[in-house]
Design an enzyme around this catalytic site. Structure first.
Site, mmCIF file in Angstrom:
data_model
loop_
_atom_site.group_PDB
_atom_site.id
_atom_site.type_symbol
_atom_site.label_atom_id
_atom_site.label_comp_id
_atom_site.label_asym_id
_atom_site.label_seq_id
_atom_site.Cartn_x
_atom_site.Cartn_y
_atom_site.Cartn_z
ATOM 1 N N ASP A 139 -1.867 -0.767 -3.397
ATOM 2 C CA ASP A 139 -0.988 0.351 -3.053
ATOM 3 C C ASP A 139 -1.614 1.006 -1.831
ATOM 4 O O ASP A 139 -2.628 1.692 -1.935
ATOM 5 C CB ASP A 139 -0.917 1.322 -4.231
ATOM 6 N N TRP A 176 -3.508 7.914 -8.404
ATOM 7 C CA TRP A 176 -2.436 6.951 -8.158
ATOM 8 C C TRP A 176 -2.671 5.640 -8.881
ATOM 9 O O TRP A 176 -1.747 5.082 -9.481
ATOM 10 C CB TRP A 176 -2.215 6.765 -6.657
ATOM 11 N N LYS A 227 4.232 8.849 4.420
ATOM 12 C CA LYS A 227 2.951 9.401 4.830
ATOM 13 C C LYS A 227 2.609 8.956 6.252
ATOM 14 O O LYS A 227 2.380 9.781 7.128
ATOM 15 C CB LYS A 227 1.874 8.997 3.832
#
Lengths: 373, 373
Positions: free
Chosen positions: B180, B106, B204
């Site tokens: 993030d 990511w 999530k």
């Protein structure tokens, strides 16, 4: 207001807007366990077979519903119409010139946002009529070198709708036509031979807020500016079947249920969009005819471009506005206040609004007029 | 697979992911009529008083839950983490240089996307360990002139988590830290004194896909590049209280119910995030301890940076992978297949996963080992 065990009130919100009750009931029933999967749709991996099936079915149903040709991609995206006001020129303008047809607030916003990415030419505008007339296509000043021509095919705020899409080629333009059809998508057929790209937020006629549909012709994909975010690059979204980033899975599921509901609609021999269009014509005629015949109410839009979806109207004596709205709420008729930029009232009568809802509205308007005239 | 009237299966999806059953039940119950309004939340105008109350409550609950200081904006946006990979540099980079700390897929994706908008400097990377070690902050090569420093505080795919956020000032950088935190938001407290901006997709730990939370310090707002779309300009989104464009109303509602559920959690004397953190510590320890003690399974991440949320693991004999997954599904343990870029298995054990789910997983793994070793 009618609540509890009685019938649901009629909701005239411009968006997010009323949804088919059958869709809501199914969503509630499947909430904890979608078809034996043991999961809510909200809990599914977007890459799993269950959601893959939901998404593919939604796309296929939309394609069938609106007869979208195979050489158009159907993309499920995020950011709404206002997001697309930037995303379209980032993908299609090539940094050149874009022609805009201004018919109300939404096309004006699109034009303003596009200036970040391209040159803009205003090919036509109805601003001098306060957005109540449609500029005849024969009068449009189209450019020779436009990357595309943008219009809003139904102006939600001003209640102005294109009854027929322009044939740009016949008008001497080689540019593809881009339409913002957010507030009347799936309320009538689309002539795809006249369209290069259509976009729409789902929250008016298709489902929940947070989903944007983009229908784009093959040859227009792949020309994005370098500064276009990957998540909003049509080439990347198309190549990844709308799963480059996690799509708004619940919204796609609800939109899919709505597409199925639409396909099941019937009016006499008509089915699907033809049936829903007939119902929309009947609903709009009932409301406009009543307003036109009344000395108490008025609609200021020219009859040839009145929206079937969004009906702005005024009480001639605006000091009665608050009483009108309060009485409407009492009668189970919700969210009739007009947009702040226009004032007065607005009845949004999208696909999910039954004829009975418009009949109830007209009945209330007639009674309010009788008791207040 | 356990379905129907029995208990729900345990869903280990990395996202969209399992949600609290209480949230799903309430969403189903309120589907056709939210608290006597006569509307589904999906049918409400985002500008009406009902949704205004839902949105304000969600923001207040999130602020309370994570002790977000008043000088941070809480923005509800669209586009997910991949969208923010472009939106953050468009808003914060000022076209200058950005330092990136690469700890997995990511953060690597974020760095690559940012190149469209700014210069990038890789201050640290754990690529040489296949993203299984955490580069010590004392070794980071931070720039003097970075607009910000970006890291991913929990790498969903590689299962690597920062157990403490770096103190950039102590490391000699004056740049704000951008994190993030998509895949561990609200699983543990955040030290906001060390953060300038945090972003996360909701799908999530917080709710449905299609909602992105951005928590941004006042002074970082208002410096967007001219090419930043209005709908993704933090100044415009903040000034319009996340309603410049129609927000993903349903997703905000579900996230709000999840925030309320989180605030109600308790473990002994602990409540809210402190309680859920304790439960997450217990769940992760149970699973990692079992894996470490087994000759049959392995986790390759260094113990000091193992994620509490995403536990990638391998069967040492990978020829048994399919049998393992098929047996898991039979036992009501769903979506355990590892990400294609890493292989093997992955158990995502977010806030909504009860301890009993991890106990069931460990029980199954023990039994599978016993019968296949």
């Amino acid at each position: 207001m009618t609540t509890g065990s009685g019938p649901r009130p009629y909701n005239f919100s411009a968006g997010p807007a009323a949804m088919p009750e059958a869709v809501l009931q199914r969503a509630a029933a499947e909430m904890l366990d979608w078809q034996g999967s043991g999961m809510s749709v909200m809990e599914m991996s977007h890459r799993g077979k269950e959601f893959g099936a939901i998404c593919a079915q939604a796309e296929a149903d939309f394609r069938a519903l609106l007869a979208v040709p195979e050489h158009f991609h159907i993309l499920f995206m995020q950011g709404g119409g206002l997001g697309e006001n930037a995303i379209v020129p980032m993908n299609l303008s090539r940094g050149g010139k874009v022609d805009f047809v201004i018919t109300g607030s939404w096309s004006a916003k699109s034009q303003k946002e596009a200036l970040r990415y391209c040159n803009s030419h205003i090919a036509a505008s109805n601003a001098d009529s306060q957005h109540t007339r449609m500029p005849a296509p024969s009068t449009w000043q189209l450019s020779d070198d436009a990357s595309y021509v943008h219009l809003c095919s139904n102006e939600t705020i001003h209640g102005v709708e294109f009854q027929e899409l322009p044939d740009l080629a016949a008008l001497g333009s080689r540019a593809p036509l881009v339409i913002d059809f957010s507030s009347h998508v799936a309320s009538r057929p689309v002539d795809w031979t006249r369209v290069g790209l259509a976009f729409g937020g789902a929250q008016k006629n298709l489902g929940p807020a947070g989903l944007t549909l983009v229908i784009v012709r093959d040859d227009l994909v792949g020309h994005a500016l370098e500064i276009c975010p990957s998540a909003f690059n049509y080439r990347i979204v198309a190549d990844n079947k709308s799963m480059y980033n996690t799509p708004p899975t619940w919204a796609i599921y609800i939109a899919g249920l709505t597409f199925q509901w639409l396909r099941q609609q019937a009016e006499g021999a008509l089915t699907g969009v033809a049936a829903i269009e007939q119902r929309n014509v009947d609903k709009a005629r009932l409301l406009y005819d009543f307003i036109d015949a009344s000395p108490f109410y008025e609609n200021r839009v020219a009859p040839d471009c009145r929206s079937r979806m969004n009906v702005p109207f005024f009480l001639k004596d605006e000091s009665r506005n608050e009483a009108f709205l309060a009485g409407a709420r009492e009668a189970g008729l919700l969210q009739l206040k007009g947009h702040k930029s226009v004032g007065g009232m607005r009845a949004s009568i999208y696909n999910a609004m039954p004829l009975e809802g418009v009949q109830a509205l007209v009945g209330y308007m007639r009674e309010f007029e009788r008791s207040h005239a």
